[in-house]
Design an enzyme around this catalytic site. Structure first.
Site, PDB file in Angstrom:
ATOM      1  N   HIS A 157      48.316   3.364  25.813  1.00  0.00           N
ATOM      2  CA  HIS A 157      48.169   2.843  27.172  1.00  0.00           C
ATOM      3  C   HIS A 157      46.687   2.760  27.543  1.00  0.00           C
ATOM      4  O   HIS A 157      46.241   1.806  28.186  1.00  0.00           O
ATOM      5  CB  HIS A 157      48.869   3.758  28.183  1.00  0.00           C
ATOM      6  N   GLN A 174      66.406  -1.076  32.350  1.00  0.00           N
ATOM      7  CA  GLN A 174      66.202  -1.441  30.945  1.00  0.00           C
ATOM      8  C   GLN A 174      66.750  -0.391  29.985  1.00  0.00           C
ATOM      9  O   GLN A 174      66.613  -0.514  28.779  1.00  0.00           O
ATOM     10  CB  GLN A 174      64.735  -1.737  30.661  1.00  0.00           C
ATOM     11  N   GLY A 232      54.732   5.330  32.271  1.00  0.00           N
ATOM     12  CA  GLY A 232      54.107   6.652  32.371  1.00  0.00           C
ATOM     13  C   GLY A 232      54.075   7.384  31.053  1.00  0.00           C
ATOM     14  O   GLY A 232      54.244   6.783  29.994  1.00  0.00           O
ATOM     15  N   HIS A 271      49.500   7.614  26.946  1.00  0.00           N
ATOM     16  CA  HIS A 271      48.835   8.084  25.729  1.00  0.00           C
ATOM     17  C   HIS A 271      47.715   7.110  25.371  1.00  0.00           C
ATOM     18  O   HIS A 271      47.462   6.133  26.101  1.00  0.00           O
ATOM     19  CB  HIS A 271      49.851   8.259  24.596  1.00  0.00           C
ATOM     20  N   GLU A 272      47.090   7.363  24.230  1.00  0.00           N
ATOM     21  CA  GLU A 272      45.940   6.540  23.800  1.00  0.00           C
ATOM     22  C   GLU A 272      46.278   5.053  23.756  1.00  0.00           C
ATOM     23  O   GLU A 272      45.416   4.215  23.992  1.00  0.00           O
ATOM     24  CB  GLU A 272      45.577   6.968  22.377  1.00  0.00           C
ATOM     25  N   LYS A 288      53.088  -3.416  19.766  1.00  0.00           N
ATOM     26  CA  LYS A 288      54.136  -2.573  19.184  1.00  0.00           C
ATOM     27  C   LYS A 288      55.513  -3.040  19.676  1.00  0.00           C
ATOM     28  O   LYS A 288      56.477  -3.053  18.920  1.00  0.00           O
ATOM     29  CB  LYS A 288      53.908  -1.110  19.551  1.00  0.00           C
ATOM     30  N   GLY A 294      51.296  -4.182  24.746  1.00  0.00           N
ATOM     31  CA  GLY A 294      51.056  -3.766  23.360  1.00  0.00           C
ATOM     32  C   GLY A 294      51.875  -4.590  22.374  1.00  0.00           C
ATOM     33  O   GLY A 294      53.016  -4.978  22.660  1.00  0.00           O
ATOM     34  N   SER A 303      55.563   7.033  23.673  1.00  0.00           N
ATOM     35  CA  SER A 303      55.892   8.167  24.556  1.00  0.00           C
ATOM     36  C   SER A 303      57.071   8.939  23.978  1.00  0.00           C
ATOM     37  O   SER A 303      57.266  10.116  24.301  1.00  0.00           O
ATOM     38  CB  SER A 303      56.226   7.661  25.955  1.00  0.00           C
ATOM     39  N   GLN A 358      59.358  -7.745  23.107  1.00  0.00           N
ATOM     40  CA  GLN A 358      59.103  -7.704  24.556  1.00  0.00           C
ATOM     41  C   GLN A 358      57.925  -8.613  24.897  1.00  0.00           C
ATOM     42  O   GLN A 358      57.985  -9.411  25.840  1.00  0.00           O
ATOM     43  CB  GLN A 358      58.814  -6.253  24.975  1.00  0.00           C
TER      44      GLN A 358
END
Ligand code: PAF
Length: 272
Positions: free
Chosen positions: A34, A58, A28, A31-32, A146, A144, A183, A150
């Site tokens: 997502h 997590q 949640g 932002h851009e 980033k 992503g 986020s 993960q």
């Protein structure tokens, strides 16, 4: 747009639709970044499902689980406008049992870098993503770059557990001045935000230098000179499979940074 709260509701929805399903798992506060994942999923699939779940397993004790931004109504609007077909917003009670079977991140690559500074973090990520994949049964799932480690570990899980789906990596979205969208950026004061820019600047410089030299020490020295953070946790050079490398390998290097600016922990990376 359907708003589904329980795994059972998603199951029922899922069996009512035919065609490909693009899945975008999120926590949640969309932002851009997502939105870029959602747009790609929209382009490539018949249906798009987004999950919004701040997954408690997590977060380590003392991390920002309680203050993690939650903006469900705004997130619904964003999803609706982006043409999402269904949003899954479970709560912890309908995702987890008391004494359940656990998934462990791999001993080495799940416990270096992010996994070293946040031990157990990837166990929780893989646990929830495994459940989300089983519930939503996507054709493609979007992540992503980033969160590079993960992304690597989820790809491994898909291989190791024989999931029949495709993982689609999506480039990091940045503000005009280079700050990677996250986020957690909302935690930054104006001064901290300014100093946080030094992270993307250091990575950009590293990418530029790596076109001329493969010498990691040289590049690292320059990155440290540029960084204006409060606590640097790591600068790391790995290949796409998260093996440490001792010189730049063109088209197979990721340079990663994790650092605190004020009390906010930020990560960023560049793929070379
Ligand atoms: O990247 C994230 O937002 C989370 O780790 C994920 C994949 C949604 C799992 O909770």
């Amino acid at each position: 747009m359907e708003i589904l709260k329980t795994p059972k509701e998603v199951r029922e929805y899922r069996s009512s639709i035919k065609g490909s399903v693009g899945f975008v798992p999120t926590m949640g506060a969309l932002h851009e970044g997502h939105l870029t994942l959602i747009k790609k999923a929209r382009e490539e699939n018949d249906y798009v499902i987004v999950s919004i779940f701040v997954n408690p397993t997590q977060f380590l004790p003392g991390e920002d689980l309680d203050k993690y931004p939650r903006r469900l109504q705004a997130d619904f609007e964003i999803c609706k406008r982006a043409g999402v077909d269904a949003v899954f917003t479970p709560n912890a009670e309908n995702m987890y049992n008391e004494d359940e079977i656990l998934i462990k991140a791999p001993k080495i690559k799940g416990y270096i870098l992010e996994g070293f500074f946040r031990p157990g973090h990837f166990d929780g990520v893989l646990q929830v993503v495994n459940k989300l994949f089983n519930i939503t049964k996507p054709t493609r799932a979007y992540f992503g770059k980033k969160d590079a480690q993960q992304l690597y570990l989820i790809n491994q899980m898909v291989k190791n557990f024989f999931f029949e789906l495709e993982i689609i990596p999506v480039d990091t979205v940045r503000e005009k001045d280079g700050l990677a969208l996250s986020s957690r950026n909302v935690y930054l004061s104006p001064d901290e935000r300014q100093r946080a820019l030094s992270i993307s600047k250091a990575l950009k410089k590293a990418a530029k230098l790596s076109a001329a030299t493969q010498n990691i020490e040289e590049i690292k020295k320059e990155m440290i000179r540029i960084l204006d953070v409060d606590k640097l946790q790591y600068i790391a050079f790995v290949d796409r499979d998260f093996n440490y490398i001792d010189k730049i390998i063109p088209d197979n290097t990721i340079i990663l940074i994790a650092a605190y600016v004020g009390k906010t922990r930020l990560i960023d990376n560049i793929w070379i």
